[in-house]
Design a protein around this motif. Structure first.
Motif, PDB file in Angstrom:
ATOM      1  N   ARG A 184     -24.868  -3.742 -19.772  1.00  0.00           N
ATOM      2  CA  ARG A 184     -25.119  -2.731 -18.733  1.00  0.00           C
ATOM      3  C   ARG A 184     -23.825  -2.461 -17.984  1.00  0.00           C
ATOM      4  O   ARG A 184     -23.013  -3.358 -17.806  1.00  0.00           O
ATOM      5  N   ALA A 185     -23.671  -1.222 -17.528  1.00  0.00           N
ATOM      6  CA  ALA A 185     -22.584  -0.856 -16.625  1.00  0.00           C
ATOM      7  C   ALA A 185     -23.206   0.134 -15.654  1.00  0.00           C
ATOM      8  O   ALA A 185     -23.275   1.328 -15.916  1.00  0.00           O
ATOM      9  N   LEU A 186     -23.697  -0.403 -14.567  1.00  0.00           N
ATOM     10  CA  LEU A 186     -24.597   0.326 -13.681  1.00  0.00           C
ATOM     11  C   LEU A 186     -23.986   0.548 -12.301  1.00  0.00           C
ATOM     12  O   LEU A 186     -23.633  -0.413 -11.611  1.00  0.00           O
ATOM     13  N   VAL A 187     -23.872   1.828 -11.915  1.00  0.00           N
ATOM     14  CA  VAL A 187     -23.350   2.147 -10.579  1.00  0.00           C
ATOM     15  C   VAL A 187     -24.347   1.651  -9.531  1.00  0.00           C
ATOM     16  O   VAL A 187     -25.558   1.839  -9.666  1.00  0.00           O
ATOM     17  N   LEU A 188     -23.834   0.988  -8.493  1.00  0.00           N
ATOM     18  CA  LEU A 188     -24.682   0.362  -7.474  1.00  0.00           C
ATOM     19  C   LEU A 188     -24.892   1.290  -6.275  1.00  0.00           C
ATOM     20  O   LEU A 188     -24.011   2.092  -5.946  1.00  0.00           O
ATOM     21  N   PRO A 189     -26.028   1.148  -5.591  1.00  0.00           N
ATOM     22  CA  PRO A 189     -26.285   1.987  -4.403  1.00  0.00           C
ATOM     23  C   PRO A 189     -25.575   1.432  -3.165  1.00  0.00           C
ATOM     24  O   PRO A 189     -26.196   0.909  -2.248  1.00  0.00           O
ATOM     25  N   VAL A 190     -24.250   1.496  -3.171  1.00  0.00           N
ATOM     26  CA  VAL A 190     -23.467   0.987  -2.032  1.00  0.00           C
ATOM     27  C   VAL A 190     -22.671   2.132  -1.413  1.00  0.00           C
ATOM     28  O   VAL A 190     -22.450   3.170  -2.042  1.00  0.00           O
ATOM     29  N   GLY A 191     -22.219   1.918  -0.190  1.00  0.00           N
ATOM     30  CA  GLY A 191     -21.549   2.985   0.549  1.00  0.00           C
ATOM     31  C   GLY A 191     -20.073   3.134   0.273  1.00  0.00           C
ATOM     32  O   GLY A 191     -19.447   4.092   0.728  1.00  0.00           O
ATOM     33  N   GLY A 192     -19.483   2.207  -0.473  1.00  0.00           N
ATOM     34  CA  GLY A 192     -18.046   2.304  -0.691  1.00  0.00           C
ATOM     35  C   GLY A 192     -17.517   1.265  -1.647  1.00  0.00           C
ATOM     36  O   GLY A 192     -18.261   0.453  -2.199  1.00  0.00           O
ATOM     37  N   ALA A 193     -16.193   1.290  -1.822  1.00  0.00           N
ATOM     38  CA  ALA A 193     -15.521   0.419  -2.793  1.00  0.00           C
ATOM     39  C   ALA A 193     -15.013  -0.851  -2.112  1.00  0.00           C
ATOM     40  O   ALA A 193     -13.835  -0.977  -1.799  1.00  0.00           O
ATOM     41  N   PHE A 194     -15.923  -1.778  -1.887  1.00  0.00           N
ATOM     42  CA  PHE A 194     -15.533  -3.040  -1.241  1.00  0.00           C
ATOM     43  C   PHE A 194     -14.633  -3.845  -2.180  1.00  0.00           C
ATOM     44  O   PHE A 194     -14.725  -3.751  -3.388  1.00  0.00           O
ATOM     45  N   HIS A 195     -13.770  -4.641  -1.592  1.00  0.00           N
ATOM     46  CA  HIS A 195     -12.839  -5.502  -2.344  1.00  0.00           C
ATOM     47  C   HIS A 195     -11.988  -4.703  -3.334  1.00  0.00           C
ATOM     48  O   HIS A 195     -11.808  -5.093  -4.494  1.00  0.00           O
ATOM     49  N   SER A 196     -11.497  -3.566  -2.839  1.00  0.00           N
ATOM     50  CA  SER A 196     -10.581  -2.743  -3.632  1.00  0.00           C
ATOM     51  C   SER A 196      -9.477  -2.227  -2.711  1.00  0.00           C
ATOM     52  O   SER A 196      -9.589  -2.342  -1.483  1.00  0.00           O
ATOM     53  N   PRO A 197      -8.431  -1.620  -3.267  1.00  0.00           N
ATOM     54  CA  PRO A 197      -7.362  -1.071  -2.412  1.00  0.00           C
ATOM     55  C   PRO A 197      -7.860  -0.020  -1.418  1.00  0.00           C
ATOM     56  O   PRO A 197      -7.195   0.250  -0.419  1.00  0.00           O
ATOM     57  N   LEU A 198      -9.029   0.572  -1.678  1.00  0.00           N
ATOM     58  CA  LEU A 198      -9.561   1.591  -0.775  1.00  0.00           C
ATOM     59  C   LEU A 198     -10.031   0.989   0.565  1.00  0.00           C
ATOM     60  O   LEU A 198     -10.310   1.721   1.515  1.00  0.00           O
ATOM     61  N   MET A 199     -10.096  -0.321   0.626  1.00  0.00           N
ATOM     62  CA  MET A 199     -10.469  -0.997   1.877  1.00  0.00           C
ATOM     63  C   MET A 199      -9.244  -1.342   2.740  1.00  0.00           C
ATOM     64  O   MET A 199      -9.362  -2.046   3.731  1.00  0.00           O
ATOM     65  N   GLU A 200      -8.076  -0.830   2.355  1.00  0.00           N
ATOM     66  CA  GLU A 200      -6.857  -1.150   3.106  1.00  0.00           C
ATOM     67  C   GLU A 200      -6.950  -0.796   4.599  1.00  0.00           C
ATOM     68  O   GLU A 200      -6.539  -1.599   5.441  1.00  0.00           O
ATOM     69  N   PRO A 201      -7.494   0.380   4.983  1.00  0.00           N
ATOM     70  CA  PRO A 201      -7.611   0.658   6.421  1.00  0.00           C
ATOM     71  C   PRO A 201      -8.468  -0.384   7.148  1.00  0.00           C
ATOM     72  O   PRO A 201      -8.171  -0.763   8.282  1.00  0.00           O
ATOM     73  N   ALA A 202      -9.528  -0.845   6.498  1.00  0.00           N
ATOM     74  CA  ALA A 202     -10.392  -1.874   7.096  1.00  0.00           C
ATOM     75  C   ALA A 202      -9.655  -3.204   7.188  1.00  0.00           C
ATOM     76  O   ALA A 202      -9.786  -3.940   8.175  1.00  0.00           O
ATOM     77  N   ARG A 203      -8.879  -3.515   6.153  1.00  0.00           N
ATOM     78  CA  ARG A 203      -8.110  -4.777   6.157  1.00  0.00           C
ATOM     79  C   ARG A 203      -7.140  -4.801   7.334  1.00  0.00           C
ATOM     80  O   ARG A 203      -7.016  -5.806   8.033  1.00  0.00           O
ATOM     81  N   GLU A 204      -6.461  -3.666   7.549  1.00  0.00           N
ATOM     82  CA  GLU A 204      -5.488  -3.600   8.656  1.00  0.00           C
ATOM     83  C   GLU A 204      -6.173  -3.771  10.004  1.00  0.00           C
ATOM     84  O   GLU A 204      -5.686  -4.483  10.882  1.00  0.00           O
ATOM     85  N   ASP A 205      -7.324  -3.136  10.169  1.00  0.00           N
ATOM     86  CA  ASP A 205      -8.090  -3.224  11.421  1.00  0.00           C
ATOM     87  C   ASP A 205      -8.549  -4.668  11.651  1.00  0.00           C
ATOM     88  O   ASP A 205      -8.355  -5.244  12.732  1.00  0.00           O
ATOM     89  N   LEU A 206      -9.161  -5.259  10.616  1.00  0.00           N
ATOM     90  CA  LEU A 206      -9.678  -6.622  10.744  1.00  0.00           C
ATOM     91  C   LEU A 206      -8.540  -7.638  10.917  1.00  0.00           C
ATOM     92  O   LEU A 206      -8.689  -8.624  11.645  1.00  0.00           O
ATOM     93  N   ALA A 207      -7.409  -7.384  10.270  1.00  0.00           N
ATOM     94  CA  ALA A 207      -6.255  -8.298  10.373  1.00  0.00           C
ATOM     95  C   ALA A 207      -5.832  -8.479  11.825  1.00  0.00           C
ATOM     96  O   ALA A 207      -5.519  -9.588  12.265  1.00  0.00           O
ATOM     97  N   ARG A 208      -5.829  -7.391  12.584  1.00  0.00           N
ATOM     98  CA  ARG A 208      -5.440  -7.475  13.998  1.00  0.00           C
ATOM     99  C   ARG A 208      -6.381  -8.402  14.762  1.00  0.00           C
ATOM    100  O   ARG A 208      -5.948  -9.234  15.563  1.00  0.00           O
ATOM    101  N   ALA A 209      -7.678  -8.278  14.488  1.00  0.00           N
ATOM    102  CA  ALA A 209      -8.669  -9.123  15.173  1.00  0.00           C
ATOM    103  C   ALA A 209      -8.544 -10.578  14.731  1.00  0.00           C
ATOM    104  O   ALA A 209      -8.643 -11.501  15.555  1.00  0.00           O
ATOM    105  N   ILE A 210      -8.310 -10.801  13.441  1.00  0.00           N
ATOM    106  CA  ILE A 210      -8.174 -12.172  12.925  1.00  0.00           C
ATOM    107  C   ILE A 210      -6.943 -12.848  13.528  1.00  0.00           C
ATOM    108  O   ILE A 210      -6.983 -14.019  13.917  1.00  0.00           O
ATOM    109  N   GLU A 211      -5.837 -12.097  13.622  1.00  0.00           N
ATOM    110  CA  GLU A 211      -4.589 -12.659  14.180  1.00  0.00           C
ATOM    111  C   GLU A 211      -4.774 -13.117  15.629  1.00  0.00           C
ATOM    112  O   GLU A 211      -4.140 -14.070  16.078  1.00  0.00           O
ATOM    113  N   GLU A 212      -5.671 -12.434  16.354  1.00  0.00           N
ATOM    114  CA  GLU A 212      -5.885 -12.768  17.767  1.00  0.00           C
ATOM    115  C   GLU A 212      -6.921 -13.882  17.968  1.00  0.00           C
ATOM    116  O   GLU A 212      -7.185 -14.303  19.090  1.00  0.00           O
TER     117      GLU A 212
END
Length: 293
Positions: A184-212
């Motif tokens: 099977r190769a089945l597209v999932l009903p999710v809102g986005g590409a988690f754990h991919s380069p497309l999450m870079e804006p989220a990584r940057e946002d969360l990184a600031r909070a983690i650093e603090e």
């Protein structure tokens, strides 16, 4: 040796945590504290909300985190992990359970993570797909050969890998994977590409909070999604957690390493039994169970 494992997104269900709230004054106190920290009554949604209510981004991740962490706290002296690990979001639960993060700090980070991921999803249409029945190397090669952004995202167990990326690229990869013999190769009903380069804006946002946020020396090692190794150094744990949003969840490799390091029983702390099923597929001889109060 006992490994305590913590589930990620998708394990939520209506009524989750209500038994803990009713049974334990400590759980009740922590749930009320969570409502204050989040600024909305998440307990009402967890205990009485519909499945759709629980799918709301700002609710899902904190709800699973709360169920897992409060369960580990209510277990008291019977919670004696030799090692911990969490699948994606579950890593935050694991880090509170082993003393790396304080409860309130972990909850704030999880809330920030959920909102940052939602924002990243809105920037560019993207998706994920589950691939069954192929060797990891075949899936990796197809992703590499496909035009656009598509990457391996979740190494769940042998023969089960989730890919993540741009919608067109994921669809192209799915067609190629079927030609390669995927069951099977089945597209999932999710809102986005988690754990991919497309999450870079989220990584940057969360990184600031983690650093603090203060990270303390844990009571036992955490096997992190990014490194798959036993981690006890707070700074190293912090670095891996920052990398997690754009890196693959190496669950198969983490469980294999835990087994190699002496884990014999895996106790799932939180809603559902997904991780128990994955552990059994990774090693049939492993003992699995749900955490109980």
């Amino acid at each position: 040796m006992k490994a305590y494992v913590f589930p990620g997104q998708g394990a939520q269900f209506t009524g989750m945590g209500k038994d803990l709230f009713d049974k334990s004054p400590e759980a009740m106190k922590l749930f009320h504290e969570a409502n204050e920290i989040l600024g909305f009554p998440i307990t009402e949604i967890m205990f009485e909300g519909s499945a759709d209510d629980l799918k709301e981004t700002k609710v899902t991740q904190p709800a699973i985190f709360l169920h897992s962490v409060i369960l580990s706290k209510v277990m008291g002296d019977s919670f004696k992990p030799d090692m911990v690990a969490g699948h994606s979001l579950g890593e935050f639960s694991a880090l509170v359970a082993n003393g790396t993060l304080k409860f309130e700090d972990g909850l704030r980070l999880v809330s920030r993570r959920a909102l940052a991921m939602q924002k990243a999803c809105e920037l560019k249409p993207s998706t994920m797909a589950a691939v069954l029945g192929l060797e990891d190397q075949v899936v990796e090669q197809v992703c590499e050969d496909t035009e656009g952004i598509v990457v391996p995202a979740n190494y769940n167990c042998p023969g089960q890998l989730v890919i993540s990326g741009e919608i067109d690229a994921v669809n192209l990869a799915c067609e190629a994977l079927k030609e390669k013999g995927a069951r099977r190769a089945l597209v999932l009903p999710v809102g986005g590409a988690f754990h991919s380069p497309l999450m870079e804006p989220a990584r940057e946002d969360l990184a600031r909070a983690i650093e603090e946020t203060k990270f303390s020396k844990p009571i036992c090692a955490v096997y992190q999604n990014v490194s798959t190794k036993a981690e006890t150094d707070p700074e190293r744990i912090k670095e891996n957690l920052i990398s997690q949003l754009t890196a693959p969840v190496k669950w198969t490799q983490s469980v294999q390493q835990m087994l190699s390091d002496g884990a014999r029983s895996f106790i799932e702390v939180g809603p559902g039994k997904v991780l128990q099923g994955l552990v059994k597929k990774i090693d049939r001889s492993a003992e699995v169970a749900s955490a109980e109060v």
